[in-house]
Scaffold this active site. Sequence first.
Site, PDB file in Angstrom:
ATOM      1  N   LYS A   1      17.071   3.976   0.955  1.00 19.93           N
ATOM      2  CA  LYS A   1      17.796   3.795   2.224  1.00 19.93           C
ATOM      3  C   LYS A   1      19.124   2.950   1.807  1.00 19.93           C
ATOM      4  CE  LYS A   1      14.611   3.321   5.934  1.00 19.93           C
ATOM      5  NZ  LYS A   1      13.904   2.298   7.065  1.00 19.93           N
TER       6      LYS A   1
ATOM      7  N   ASP B   1       3.415   3.624   6.503  1.00 20.81           N
ATOM      8  CA  ASP B   1       2.992   3.480   7.877  1.00 20.81           C
ATOM      9  C   ASP B   1       3.555   2.756   8.869  1.00 20.81           C
ATOM     10  OD1 ASP B   1       3.406   0.853   7.027  1.00 20.81           O
ATOM     11  OD2 ASP B   1       1.788   0.176   8.344  1.00 20.81           O
TER      12      ASP B   1
ATOM     13  N   GLU C   1       7.685   2.042  -6.322  1.00 24.75           N
ATOM     14  CA  GLU C   1       7.873   1.544  -4.762  1.00 24.75           C
ATOM     15  C   GLU C   1       7.841   2.836  -3.991  1.00 24.75           C
ATOM     16  OE1 GLU C   1       7.441  -0.254  -2.536  1.00 24.75           O
ATOM     17  OE2 GLU C   1       8.571  -1.907  -2.545  1.00 24.75           O
ATOM     18  N   ASP C   2       7.530   2.910  -2.659  1.00 23.51           N
ATOM     19  CA  ASP C   2       7.569   3.849  -1.723  1.00 23.51           C
ATOM     20  C   ASP C   2       9.292   3.835  -1.363  1.00 23.51           C
ATOM     21  OD1 ASP C   2       7.637   1.373  -0.470  1.00 23.51           O
ATOM     22  OD2 ASP C   2       6.227   1.987   1.204  1.00 23.51           O
TER      23      ASP C   2
ATOM     24  N   LYS D   1       0.886  -1.009  -0.237  1.00 24.65           N
ATOM     25  CA  LYS D   1       0.122  -0.022   0.013  1.00 24.65           C
ATOM     26  C   LYS D   1       0.845   1.174  -0.118  1.00 24.65           C
ATOM     27  CE  LYS D   1      -3.310  -2.362   3.216  1.00 24.65           C
ATOM     28  NZ  LYS D   1      -3.829  -2.276   4.210  1.00 24.65           N
ATOM     29  N   GLY D   2       2.162   1.117   0.479  1.00 25.41           N
ATOM     30  CA  GLY D   2       3.053   2.337   0.620  1.00 25.41           C
ATOM     31  C   GLY D   2       3.223   3.370  -0.584  1.00 25.41           C
TER      32      GLY D   2
ATOM     33  N   ARG E   1      -0.377   6.842   6.952  1.00 28.75           N
ATOM     34  CA  ARG E   1      -0.244   6.782   5.553  1.00 28.75           C
ATOM     35  C   ARG E   1      -0.641   8.020   4.758  1.00 28.75           C
ATOM     36  NH1 ARG E   1       1.396   1.517   3.822  1.00 28.75           N
ATOM     37  NH2 ARG E   1       0.512  -0.109   5.063  1.00 28.75           N
TER      38      ARG E   1
ATOM     39  N   ASP F   1      14.975  -0.269   1.035  1.00 26.91           N
ATOM     40  CA  ASP F   1      15.448  -0.581   2.224  1.00 26.91           C
ATOM     41  C   ASP F   1      16.592  -1.890   2.334  1.00 26.91           C
ATOM     42  OD1 ASP F   1      16.242  -0.770   5.073  1.00 26.91           O
ATOM     43  OD2 ASP F   1      14.191  -1.431   5.649  1.00 26.91           O
TER      44      ASP F   1
ATOM     45  N   PHE G   1      13.587   5.182  10.392  1.00 31.80           N
ATOM     46  CA  PHE G   1      12.121   4.545  10.054  1.00 31.80           C
ATOM     47  C   PHE G   1      11.188   5.816   9.930  1.00 31.80           C
ATOM     48  CE2 PHE G   1       7.873   3.066  10.942  1.00 31.80           C
ATOM     49  CZ  PHE G   1       7.867   1.882  10.116  1.00 31.80           C
ATOM     50  N   VAL G   2      10.746   5.682   8.601  1.00 31.74           N
ATOM     51  CA  VAL G   2      10.089   6.866   8.348  1.00 31.74           C
ATOM     52  C   VAL G   2       8.481   6.617   8.261  1.00 31.74           C
ATOM     53  CG1 VAL G   2      11.595   8.227   7.168  1.00 31.74           C
ATOM     54  CG2 VAL G   2      10.672   6.439   5.686  1.00 31.74           C
TER      55      VAL G   2
HETATM   56  P1  5GP Z   1      12.955  -4.044   1.618  1.00 33.50           P
HETATM   57  O1  5GP Z   1      12.326  -5.026   1.022  1.00 33.50           O
HETATM   58  O2  5GP Z   1      13.641  -2.883   0.747  1.00 33.50           O
HETATM   59  O3  5GP Z   1      13.678  -4.084   2.761  1.00 33.50           O
HETATM   60  O4  5GP Z   1      11.637  -2.979   2.165  1.00 33.50           O
HETATM   61  C1  5GP Z   1      10.649  -2.485   1.213  1.00 33.50           C
HETATM   62  C2  5GP Z   1       9.322  -2.246   2.132  1.00 33.50           C
HETATM   63  O5  5GP Z   1       9.452  -2.398   3.534  1.00 33.50           O
HETATM   64  C3  5GP Z   1       8.868  -1.050   1.799  1.00 33.50           C
HETATM   65  O6  5GP Z   1       8.092  -0.984   0.636  1.00 33.50           O
HETATM   66  C4  5GP Z   1       7.968  -0.508   2.897  1.00 33.50           C
HETATM   67  O7  5GP Z   1       6.985  -1.027   2.870  1.00 33.50           O
HETATM   68  C5  5GP Z   1       8.861  -1.318   4.164  1.00 33.50           C
HETATM   69  N1  5GP Z   1       9.763  -0.249   4.617  1.00 33.50           N
HETATM   70  C6  5GP Z   1      11.026  -0.083   4.532  1.00 33.50           C
HETATM   71  N2  5GP Z   1      11.709   0.892   5.421  1.00 33.50           N
HETATM   72  C7  5GP Z   1      10.580   1.570   6.014  1.00 33.50           C
HETATM   73  C8  5GP Z   1      10.522   2.714   6.794  1.00 33.50           C
HETATM   74  O8  5GP Z   1      11.338   3.428   7.194  1.00 33.50           O
HETATM   75  N3  5GP Z   1       9.153   2.848   7.078  1.00 33.50           N
HETATM   76  C9  5GP Z   1       8.161   2.295   6.762  1.00 33.50           C
HETATM   77  N4  5GP Z   1       6.951   2.683   7.096  1.00 33.50           N
HETATM   78  N5  5GP Z   1       8.168   0.993   6.007  1.00 33.50           N
HETATM   79  C10 5GP Z   1       9.361   0.847   5.604  1.00 33.50           C
END
Ligand code: 5GP
Length: 179
Positions: free
Chosen positions: A135, A163, A102-103, A46-47, A169, A106, A156-157
Site C-alpha cells: 500500500k 484478518d 510479510e503480508d 500471523k498475516g 484469514r 502499509d 482495508f483488505v
Molecule cells: P505497517 O506497519 O506497514 O503499517 O503494517 C503492517 C501490518 O499491519 C501488516 O502486517 C498487517 O498485519 C497490518 N495491516 C496493514 N494494512 C492492513 C489491511 O489493509 N488489512 C489488514 N487485515 N491488516 C493490515
Amino acid sequence: MIKMITESDLKVLIPEDELQHRIKLLGEELNKFYNGEELYVISVLKGSVMFTVDLVKHLKMPLNMNFIRLSSYGSGFTSTGKVNAVDISLPDLNDKNVLIVEDIIDTGLTAKFLIDFMHLNFKTKTLKFCSLLDKKETRKTEIQPDYHCFEIGNQFVVGYGLDYDGFYRNLPYIGYVEV
Ligand code: 5GP
C-alpha cells in the site's frame, strides 16, 4: 466499538487464481536470484502464513523456515502506529541469506522495525524483504520492499492471511470492505 462485518460485505480485490499465479512467478524470480544457495525465510505471523506456505512450495533451494510474531494493529481498521516484538526467537542468521516475508506493507513501520532488528543483531549475507501487498499511498517510512506481488490502494483488505478482528484469514482470495 468494532463494526461487525460478514462475508457478504466483502468485495473481491484479488481472486485466488491471480494470487497463485503471481506467487508462482515470484517463486521463479527468487529461485533465479538465490541460484540454489541456502535461504532462511522469516515469516511474520500471523498475516503472512498463507503467502509464505504457498511461496515456499515454489522455492527449490535448501530452505530454513522461521516465524516471528509482532504486533502493530489493534482491532478494527486502523494501525496503532507502534510495533512490538511478541516472539522473535530466531536462529543465528550471521552470514546467511535472509528473506523476510510479510503480508502487507502499509505505513512501513513493521518493515522498518524488522530490518533495523536484523541489522542490529546479525550481519547477514543478504537481507531481502518481500511483501504480498504494497500500500504505497499510506507509507510513513522510506522502506520499499525488494519484492512485492501486488500494489493496492488505501483500502482495508482481508483474506488470505489478513484478518478483521481475528477473522477471515482463511479466505483464499483478498477482499476489501468499504468503510
Ligand atoms: P505497517 O506497519 O506497514 O503499517 O503494517 C503492517 C501490518 O499491519 C501488516 O502486517 C498487517 O498485519 C497490518 N495491516 C496493514 N494494512 C492492513 C489491511 O489493509 N488489512 C489488514 N487485515 N491488516 C493490515
